[in-house]
Write a protein that holds these residues in place. Structure first.
Motif, PDB file in Angstrom:
ATOM      1  N   GLY A  83       0.794  -1.231   0.000  1.00 57.24           N
ATOM      2  CA  GLY A  83       0.000   0.000   0.000  1.00 57.24           C
ATOM      3  C   GLY A  83       0.822   1.274   0.000  1.00 57.24           C
ATOM      4  N   CYS A  84       2.055   1.187  -0.455  1.00 59.52           N
ATOM      5  CA  CYS A  84       2.902   2.386  -0.460  1.00 59.52           C
ATOM      6  C   CYS A  84       3.550   2.620  -1.827  1.00 59.52           C
ATOM      7  N   ALA A  85       2.812   2.289  -2.885  1.00 60.48           N
ATOM      8  CA  ALA A  85       3.339   2.451  -4.247  1.00 60.48           C
ATOM      9  C   ALA A  85       3.665   3.912  -4.547  1.00 60.48           C
ATOM     10  N   ARG A  86       2.832   4.840  -4.064  1.00 63.90           N
ATOM     11  CA  ARG A  86       3.098   6.271  -4.299  1.00 63.90           C
ATOM     12  C   ARG A  86       4.389   6.706  -3.618  1.00 63.90           C
ATOM     13  N   ASP A  87       4.593   6.231  -2.391  1.00 58.59           N
ATOM     14  CA  ASP A  87       5.823   6.566  -1.669  1.00 58.59           C
ATOM     15  C   ASP A  87       7.043   6.031  -2.414  1.00 58.59           C
ATOM     16  N   TRP A  88       6.932   4.807  -2.918  1.00 53.98           N
ATOM     17  CA  TRP A  88       8.036   4.194  -3.661  1.00 53.98           C
ATOM     18  C   TRP A  88       8.324   4.984  -4.932  1.00 53.98           C
ATOM     19  N   GLN A  89       7.268   5.383  -5.653  1.00 52.08           N
ATOM     20  CA  GLN A  89       7.446   6.145  -6.884  1.00 52.08           C
ATOM     21  C   GLN A  89       8.082   7.502  -6.587  1.00 52.08           C
ATOM     22  N   ALA A  90       7.634   8.153  -5.511  1.00 50.48           N
ATOM     23  CA  ALA A  90       8.212   9.446  -5.131  1.00 50.48           C
ATOM     24  C   ALA A  90       9.689   9.293  -4.768  1.00 50.48           C
ATOM     25  N   PHE A  91      10.014   8.215  -4.061  1.00 51.66           N
ATOM     26  CA  PHE A  91      11.412   7.956  -3.713  1.00 51.66           C
ATOM     27  C   PHE A  91      12.254   7.771  -4.970  1.00 51.66           C
ATOM     28  N   ARG A  92      11.733   6.997  -5.916  1.00 57.61           N
ATOM     29  CA  ARG A  92      12.471   6.760  -7.172  1.00 57.61           C
ATOM     30  C   ARG A  92      12.693   8.054  -7.944  1.00 57.61           C
ATOM     31  N   GLU A  93      11.682   8.920  -7.958  1.00 59.35           N
ATOM     32  CA  GLU A  93      11.821  10.201  -8.664  1.00 59.35           C
ATOM     33  C   GLU A  93      12.888  11.070  -8.001  1.00 59.35           C
ATOM     34  N   ARG A  94      12.916  11.095  -6.689  1.00 56.44           N
ATOM     35  CA  ARG A  94      13.931  11.872  -5.974  1.00 56.44           C
ATOM     36  C   ARG A  94      15.324  11.276  -6.192  1.00 56.44           C
ATOM     37  N   ALA A  95      15.390   9.938  -6.259  1.00 56.79           N
ATOM     38  CA  ALA A  95      16.677   9.288  -6.520  1.00 56.79           C
ATOM     39  C   ALA A  95      17.184   9.663  -7.917  1.00 56.79           C
ATOM     40  N   GLN A  96      16.274   9.760  -8.876  1.00 55.73           N
ATOM     41  CA  GLN A  96      16.650  10.176 -10.232  1.00 55.73           C
ATOM     42  C   GLN A  96      17.155  11.620 -10.213  1.00 55.73           C
ATOM     43  N   HIS A  97      16.515  12.458  -9.426  1.00 54.88           N
ATOM     44  CA  HIS A  97      16.952  13.849  -9.279  1.00 54.88           C
ATOM     45  C   HIS A  97      18.367  13.910  -8.688  1.00 54.88           C
ATOM     46  N   ALA A  98      18.619  13.091  -7.675  1.00 55.99           N
ATOM     47  CA  ALA A  98      19.957  13.040  -7.064  1.00 55.99           C
ATOM     48  C   ALA A  98      20.991  12.606  -8.092  1.00 55.99           C
ATOM     49  N   LYS A  99      20.634  11.638  -8.916  1.00 49.69           N
ATOM     50  CA  LYS A  99      21.549  11.157  -9.957  1.00 49.69           C
ATOM     51  C   LYS A  99      21.886  12.289 -10.932  1.00 49.69           C
ATOM     52  N   LEU A 101      21.726  15.559 -10.361  1.00 44.69           N
ATOM     53  CA  LEU A 101      22.560  16.542  -9.661  1.00 44.69           C
ATOM     54  C   LEU A 101      24.011  16.084  -9.606  1.00 44.69           C
ATOM     55  N   ASN A 102      24.209  14.811  -9.301  1.00 40.65           N
ATOM     56  CA  ASN A 102      25.563  14.269  -9.209  1.00 40.65           C
ATOM     57  C   ASN A 102      26.272  14.342 -10.561  1.00 40.65           C
ATOM     58  N   GLN A 103      25.544  14.051 -11.628  1.00 43.83           N
ATOM     59  CA  GLN A 103      26.133  14.141 -12.965  1.00 43.83           C
ATOM     60  C   GLN A 103      26.499  15.585 -13.310  1.00 43.83           C
ATOM     61  N   LEU A 104      25.618  16.514 -12.979  1.00 42.59           N
ATOM     62  CA  LEU A 104      25.899  17.933 -13.223  1.00 42.59           C
ATOM     63  C   LEU A 104      27.137  18.374 -12.452  1.00 42.59           C
ATOM     64  N   ASN A 105      27.231  17.956 -11.196  1.00 43.29           N
ATOM     65  CA  ASN A 105      28.405  18.309 -10.395  1.00 43.29           C
ATOM     66  C   ASN A 105      29.667  17.716 -10.998  1.00 43.29           C
ATOM     67  N   GLY A 106      29.569  16.523 -11.533  1.00 40.14           N
ATOM     68  CA  GLY A 106      30.716  15.910 -12.199  1.00 40.14           C
ATOM     69  C   GLY A 106      31.169  16.725 -13.398  1.00 40.14           C
ATOM     70  N   VAL A 107      30.219  17.254 -14.154  1.00 46.49           N
ATOM     71  CA  VAL A 107      30.549  18.114 -15.293  1.00 46.49           C
ATOM     72  C   VAL A 107      31.235  19.388 -14.805  1.00 46.49           C
ATOM     73  N   LEU A 108      30.718  19.971 -13.721  1.00 44.21           N
ATOM     74  CA  LEU A 108      31.330  21.185 -13.172  1.00 44.21           C
ATOM     75  C   LEU A 108      32.757  20.931 -12.690  1.00 44.21           C
ATOM     76  N   VAL A 109      32.975  19.800 -12.030  1.00 45.77           N
ATOM     77  CA  VAL A 109      34.327  19.444 -11.578  1.00 45.77           C
ATOM     78  C   VAL A 109      35.234  19.255 -12.782  1.00 45.77           C
ATOM     79  N   GLY A 110      34.742  18.563 -13.802  1.00 45.98           N
ATOM     80  CA  GLY A 110      35.528  18.356 -15.015  1.00 45.98           C
ATOM     81  C   GLY A 110      35.907  19.668 -15.686  1.00 45.98           C
ATOM     82  N   SER A 111      34.973  20.615 -15.713  1.00 50.61           N
ATOM     83  CA  SER A 111      35.251  21.934 -16.297  1.00 50.61           C
ATOM     84  C   SER A 111      36.336  22.656 -15.513  1.00 50.61           C
ATOM     85  N   ARG A 112      36.249  22.569 -14.182  1.00 46.20           N
ATOM     86  CA  ARG A 112      37.270  23.199 -13.334  1.00 46.20           C
ATOM     87  C   ARG A 112      38.637  22.566 -13.577  1.00 46.20           C
ATOM     88  N   LEU A 113      38.660  21.259 -13.668  1.00 43.97           N
ATOM     89  CA  LEU A 113      39.938  20.573 -13.899  1.00 43.97           C
ATOM     90  C   LEU A 113      40.530  20.962 -15.251  1.00 43.97           C
TER      91      LEU A 113
END
Length: 150
Positions: A83-99, A101-113
């Motif tokens: 009974g928590c499919a919505r919670d699971w879907q919301a968690f997955r969406e936030r995890a995708q957002h974190a991914k 953000l991490n990729q964007l930060n990697g690009v920024l670090v690469g640009s600095r390097l």
């Protein structure tokens, strides 16, 4: 602990990680980068990730014990049945957002390097192969005819 409670607990650590990634992005976007702050952020991110990995292992183990498959479909079925499919879907969406953000930060670090490497290459070329002689004294006065004392 119910699956809904477990997902809520994971979400708490995920939100912490997202906040750290957003802070890291802001730090990388400034003209002057604070190395100590980035170092602390990296440590904090590692702690959040370690906690998330531990919780994810626990969730997968419980999912397996309950007879659900280990993959995405098993997780979705387990969440649906609990009974928590919505919670699971919301968690997955936030995890995708974190991914993302991490990729964007990697690009920024690469640009600095890349920027730092270009500066070092320029300085090495302007100063010659070796900046100092065997006696420890500078071999050149200034950089490529430009006085460094200005």
């Amino acid at each position: 602990m119910s699956l809904a409670q477990h997902i809520a607990r994971q979400r708490t650590y995920l939100e912490t990680l997202i906040a750290l990634l957003e802070t890291e992005r802001e730090s990388l976007a400034h003209g002057q980068v604070d190395g100590q702050r980035l170092s602390q952020l990296a440590k904090d991110k590692q702690q959040a990730i370690a906690q998330l990995e531990q919780l994810e292992s626990q969730r997968i183990s419980a999912q397996r014990k309950l007879g659900y498959g280990e993959g995405r479909l098993g997780a979705e079925r387990a969440a649906q049945d609990a009974g928590c499919a919505r919670d699971w879907q919301a968690f997955r969406e936030r995890a995708q957002h974190a991914k993302q953000l991490n990729q964007l930060n990697g690009v920024l670090v690469g640009s600095r390097l890349t920027q730092n490497q270009r500066i070092l290459d320029f300085l090495n070329e302007a100063a010659g192969k070796s900046l100092y002689g065997p006696d420890g004294q500078s071999r050149r006065r200034g950089f490529g005819g430009v006085a460094s004392s200005a």
